[in-house]
Scaffold this motif. Structure first.
Motif, PDB file in Angstrom:
ATOM      1  N   SER A   1      47.107  18.594  64.645  1.00  0.00           N
ATOM      2  CA  SER A   1      46.636  19.122  65.926  1.00  0.00           C
ATOM      3  C   SER A   1      46.549  18.007  66.967  1.00  0.00           C
ATOM      4  O   SER A   1      46.752  18.245  68.160  1.00  0.00           O
TER       5      SER A   1
ATOM      6  N   THR B   1      50.558  25.039  65.764  1.00  0.00           N
ATOM      7  CA  THR B   1      50.843  23.613  65.593  1.00  0.00           C
ATOM      8  C   THR B   1      52.118  23.447  64.765  1.00  0.00           C
ATOM      9  O   THR B   1      53.011  22.651  65.106  1.00  0.00           O
TER      10      THR B   1
ATOM     11  N   LEU C   1      49.573  17.517  69.233  1.00  0.00           N
ATOM     12  CA  LEU C   1      49.878  18.497  70.283  1.00  0.00           C
ATOM     13  C   LEU C   1      49.801  17.889  71.676  1.00  0.00           C
ATOM     14  O   LEU C   1      50.457  18.362  72.602  1.00  0.00           O
TER      15      LEU C   1
ATOM     16  N   VAL D   1      45.109  25.809  71.106  1.00  0.00           N
ATOM     17  CA  VAL D   1      46.283  24.934  71.055  1.00  0.00           C
ATOM     18  C   VAL D   1      46.727  24.532  72.456  1.00  0.00           C
ATOM     19  O   VAL D   1      47.068  23.362  72.704  1.00  0.00           O
TER      20      VAL D   1
ATOM     21  N   ARG E   1      46.598  26.481  63.308  1.00  0.00           N
ATOM     22  CA  ARG E   1      47.504  25.905  62.308  1.00  0.00           C
ATOM     23  C   ARG E   1      48.934  26.406  62.497  1.00  0.00           C
ATOM     24  O   ARG E   1      49.897  25.634  62.480  1.00  0.00           O
TER      25      ARG E   1
ATOM     26  N   CYS F   1      54.762  19.946  65.223  1.00  0.00           N
ATOM     27  CA  CYS F   1      53.756  18.888  65.112  1.00  0.00           C
ATOM     28  C   CYS F   1      53.151  18.887  63.705  1.00  0.00           C
ATOM     29  O   CYS F   1      52.916  19.945  63.133  1.00  0.00           O
TER      30      CYS F   1
ATOM     31  N   LEU G   1      44.664  19.548  60.554  1.00  0.00           N
ATOM     32  CA  LEU G   1      43.853  19.986  61.692  1.00  0.00           C
ATOM     33  C   LEU G   1      42.590  19.153  61.858  1.00  0.00           C
ATOM     34  O   LEU G   1      41.794  19.406  62.763  1.00  0.00           O
TER      35      LEU G   1
END
Length: 360
Positions: free
Chosen positions: A338, A330, A341, A284, A327, A335, A58
């Motif tokens: 992050s 994602t 994304l 997100v 988290r 993925c 992240l």
């Protein structure tokens, strides 16, 4: 002896700050008929993510600083004793989790230097990315040297210059003269050694405005779009007569947050998505549209002010929940980070697609 103009202004601003905190925490000043359109961003589930949840990265770079997660505690307040407690609790929580933290408008600090302590967070957030904050009209009236001092006084890593024409139209005694704004921003980009973040206050940033500020050297924008707290609504609740009537009409004015992010995502700017984000899912979705980070304000404030389990611990628990959501989602999109994304498969709803097509 009659009060001086400065004393009257100080009293007005102090009362305004207290009103703002109470109204934003109450939830009664949300947009009424317009949402963020983040709910029209649908990410595609990946049933074979092929990695451990803990392996999700992240980490995010924002304004030259590394964050543990792409989350900003957005600027809200300052200038009152209650604001001091709020700022310190939220900044401390941001420090603990490796997030960014924004101060509310420092206008009160300009008029009353004795309120500087209400913005002082460096002792509880020594390594966090801290964002200062001043209005465009106030910046126009201040020298670059004075603004440098304002940034340095709170140890800020960058200065948010907020644009709020709709809010000011409703605010009792609000500003009406916004001439020379682009020139002010160009001066600050040139004269200040810290990054300038152009920030709205709940009405969003259009593609035209984003391109204009990019072309004079601004590298970061906080869209602060429509769909969460209506700052027009906040001032409407405080206004009377014709201003209140106009505020009712303009309560839902603005570009939805998702639309604002999507409209400027390809301009090479760092984009902070604020305005109605309430959880990790919203963060997100904003990242999938091209934001660098997502910012939350009102829900963090409410967590801090909760009558039971509030304060620093309440804010920290809420922000942990947000980061956990980022988290988890994602991970569920397949993925590994992050940052990935931005290229994740997605389906956009019709209203958002219309904004992205027609408002360019």
């Amino acid at each position: 002896m009659a009060e001086t103009h400065e004393a009257v202004q100080e009293s007005i601003i102090g009362a305004r700050k207290a009103d703002h905190i109470a109204l934003c925490a109450s939830g009664k000043v949300e947009f009424r008929g317009k949402g963020t359109l983040l709910d029209e961003v649908h990410l595609v589930h990946d049933a074979l993510p092929d990695r451990h949840l803990d392996a999700i990265d992240l980490g995010t770079t924002l304004l030259g600083r590394r964050l543990a997660a792409p989350v900003v505690v957005s600027g809200m307040t300052g200038g009152t004793p209650e604001a001091r407690a709020i700022n310190r609790d939220l900044a401390r929580a941001a420090e603990t989790l490796g997030l960014a933290f924004g101060l509310g408008s420092q206008r009160a600090m300009v008029l009353r230097p004795d309120t500087a302590a209400t913005y002082a967070v460096r002792d509880v957030a020594p390594t966090a990315l801290v964002l200062g904050n001043i209005g465009l009209v106030q910046a126009r009236e201040m020298s670059s040297a004075s603004l440098r001092e304002l940034v340095d006084a709170v140890g800020a890593d960058a200065l948010c210059v907020h644009l709020n024409p709709a809010m000011e139209l409703i605010q009792p005694g609000g500003d009406r003269d916004f001439r020379g704004g682009l020139a002010v921003l160009e001066r600050l980009v040139r004269d200040l050694p810290k990054p300038i973040v152009v920030k709205e206050t709940g009405c969003g940033i259009s593609r035209r405005v984003a391109r204009a500020v990019r072309d004079i050297g601004v590298t970061a924008i906080d869209v602060s779009g429509a769909g969460g707290t209506s700052w027009v609504g906040v001032e409407t609740e405080r206004a009377r007569g014709e201003e209140r009537q106009l505020g009712e009409e303009l309560w839902d004015w603005g570009i939805p947050t998702a639309a604002s992010v999507g409209l400027i995502a390809d301009l090479g700017l760092e984009v902070i998505a604020t305005g109605g984000l309430r959880n990790g899912s919203d963060v997100v979705r904003a990242l999938a549209l091209g934001a660098t980070a997502g910012g939350l304000a009102a829900p963090v404030l409410r967590a801090q002010r909760a009558p039971e389990g509030g304060g620093y611990e309440g804010a920290l628990a809420f922000l942990r929940y947000v980061v956990s959501g980022v988290r988890s989602i994602t991970f569920l999109t397949g993925c590994g980070s992050s940052a990935a994304l931005r290229s994740a498969p997605r389906v956009l709803g019709p209203a958002l697609r219309a904004w992205l097509l027609d408002a360019r």
